[in-house]
Scaffold this motif. Structure first.
Motif, short mmCIF file in Angstrom:
data_model
loop_
_atom_site.label_atom_id
_atom_site.label_comp_id
_atom_site.label_asym_id
_atom_site.label_seq_id
_atom_site.Cartn_x
_atom_site.Cartn_y
_atom_site.Cartn_z
N ARG A 102 0.84 -1.20 0.00
CA ARG A 102 0.00 0.00 0.00
C ARG A 102 0.88 1.25 0.00
O ARG A 102 2.00 1.24 0.50
N ARG A 103 0.36 2.30 -0.56
CA ARG A 103 1.10 3.56 -0.59
C ARG A 103 1.38 4.03 0.84
O ARG A 103 0.48 4.17 1.65
N GLY A 104 2.66 4.24 1.15
CA GLY A 104 3.05 4.68 2.48
C GLY A 104 3.39 3.55 3.42
O GLY A 104 3.75 3.79 4.58
N PHE A 105 3.29 2.30 2.96
CA PHE A 105 3.59 1.16 3.82
C PHE A 105 5.03 1.24 4.33
O PHE A 105 5.98 1.40 3.56
N GLY A 106 5.20 1.14 5.64
CA GLY A 106 6.52 1.20 6.24
C GLY A 106 6.96 2.59 6.66
O GLY A 106 7.88 2.75 7.46
#
Length: 430
Positions: free
Chosen positions: A205-209
């Motif tokens: 997902r966008r922004g994962f981590g």
């Protein structure tokens, strides 16, 4: 002579009864069918919905609900006959015969064992519903709704139904003696591998981590978890397809494993992070349930405690390793909980089914097998075959669906959330 005729006369009613419906068995499987459907809607739906962000809560509920409808029809049209074929016909090792397309061979008077054939068909239908729904957790918050429907339809026919036949429908794994009472390979491993492959193919997902993505409503998740626990009795104990001692033992070991898995996961977090979390205890419960599933017809209560404890600890470390070390965004931890649990439970069934383990003894090896090594070899073969076939087939299906309709929403749509983008609705309007 007279004694021989008398013996024959006494034997005839018993033979006839073999093809008659048993009211107790029928009542229990009717109940179990409702319990397994209850696991998906509302149990799994709410469990998953609480874990995603607020902008995607409706998308998960919609996916589970739509899959319940669509998979029911796919099972009716073609899935059931691929998995189980038709009664009275010798089945091949890979898929069933096609004599039950549109349930063609099922009538009100048809009998499967001691229950109506129609009841067996819908009981198995509920398993075919929840398995694709489990996969939703792997691609939550980023897959297109149309892609999800297309992928799930093809996947049920190409992956789930054939593997179901291999194990339960007269196929090659069942003939080898694989002990999978309620779906360690058929349900949990297939769903988990598909979820893992989907997560890898689609990317995180966008922004994962880098951006925090905490569950938006743990209250929903706990409510869903409670429903899953209750429904799982139909899942495991119902797989006895009878109201008997096997069903009762399956219910007992299911409960013990769930309790131990929950407490083990909670304890791991308490020791490592200083506080026991609500998310941890409910996730551990699901791990305990998933791990005992294949072994629920093979082991006794003491072994169930060991299996549940092992599930809580092993699945806890697997979840952390997948997210923190491998950086794979299996959004709702389908593979480390259901996949690792399903593998662990299937292998442990090969050990604890032995009748030579004292208090930890189980119900015995499969026919033709006389040692733990022999049973473990068969269990490992089932795990390996399911892993490889499901992984390759799921990858091909995902790539095909991507070509046809596109798997993933774009970045702007993902930022806005699937509720508004795909369904033009909000989960909350406060």
């Amino acid at each position: 002579m007279h004694l021989a005729l008398l013996a024959l006369a006494l034997a005839l009613p018993t033979t006839a009864l073999a093809d008659e419906v048993n009211p107790a068995d029928t009542a229990w499987i009717l109940t179990s069918t409702a319990l397994v459907l209850f696991m998906t809607i509302p149990g799994l739906s709410l469990f998953y919905a609480g874990l995603v962000r607020v902008k995607n809560v409706l998308s998960v509920l919609m996916q589970c609900f739509a899959l319940t409808c669509l998979m029911s029809l796919v099972w009716f049209v073609l899935g059931y006959t691929i998995a189980f074929g038709s009664d009275g016909v010798e089945q091949g090792p890979w898929i069933g015969d096609f004599g039950n397309i549109l349930f063609a061979a099922i009538s009100m008077d048809s009998v499967n064992g001691t229950i109506p054939a129609s009841l067996f068909a819908i009981f198995q239908m509920t398993f075919a519903i929840i398995t694709p729904a489990l996969i939703v957790g792997g691609f939550a918050e980023r897959m297109r709704f149309s892609a999800m429907l297309l992928f799930s339809t093809v996947w049920l026919l190409v992956v789930y139904a054939p593997v179901c036949h291999w194990v339960w429908g007269g196929g090659w794994l069942g003939a080898m003696g694989l002990q999978d009472f309620a779906g360690g390979t058929v349900v949990h491993i297939t769903a988990a591998i598909a979820a893992l492959v989907a997560a890898l193919v689609m990317g995180p997902r966008r922004g994962f981590g880098t951006v925090a993505m905490p569950p938006h409503n743990l209250t929903l998740t706990v409510a869903g978890a409670g429903m899953l626990w209750v429904g799982w009795f139909g899942f495991n104990a119902g797989s006895a397809v009878a109201a008997d001692g096997s069903a009762a033992m399956a219910m007992l070991v299911t409960h013990l494993s769930a309790a131990c898995g929950a407490l083990a996961w909670m304890t791991m977090e308490w020791v490592r992070h200083g506080k026991p979390s609500v998310l941890g205890i409910v996730t551990g419960m699901v791990a305990g349930l998933g791990t005992i599933t294949p072994a629920s017809g093979s082991v006794g209560p003491a072994a169930a405690v060991v299996i549940g404890f092992s599930a809580g600890v092993v699945c806890y470390f697997a979840t952390n390793y997948l997210k923190q070390k491998l950086r794979i965004d299996d959004s709702l931890d389908v593979f480390p909980v259901h996949g690792v649990g399903g593998i662990l439970g299937t292998l442990l069934a090969g050990i604890f089914c032995s009748t030579q383990l004292g208090i930890f003894s189980g119900n015995g090896f499969s026919d033709g097998i006389d040692s733990i090594v022999g049973q473990l070899t068969v269990q490992a073969t089932g795990v390996f075959a399911t892993l490889i076939y499901t992984g390759i087939a799921s990858y091909v299906i995902l790539k095909l669906v991507d070509k046809l309709v596109g798997l993933r929403v774009d970045e702007d749509e993902e930022t806005q959330g699937l509720d508004l983008i795909l369904h033009d609705e909000r989960g909350y309007d406060l």
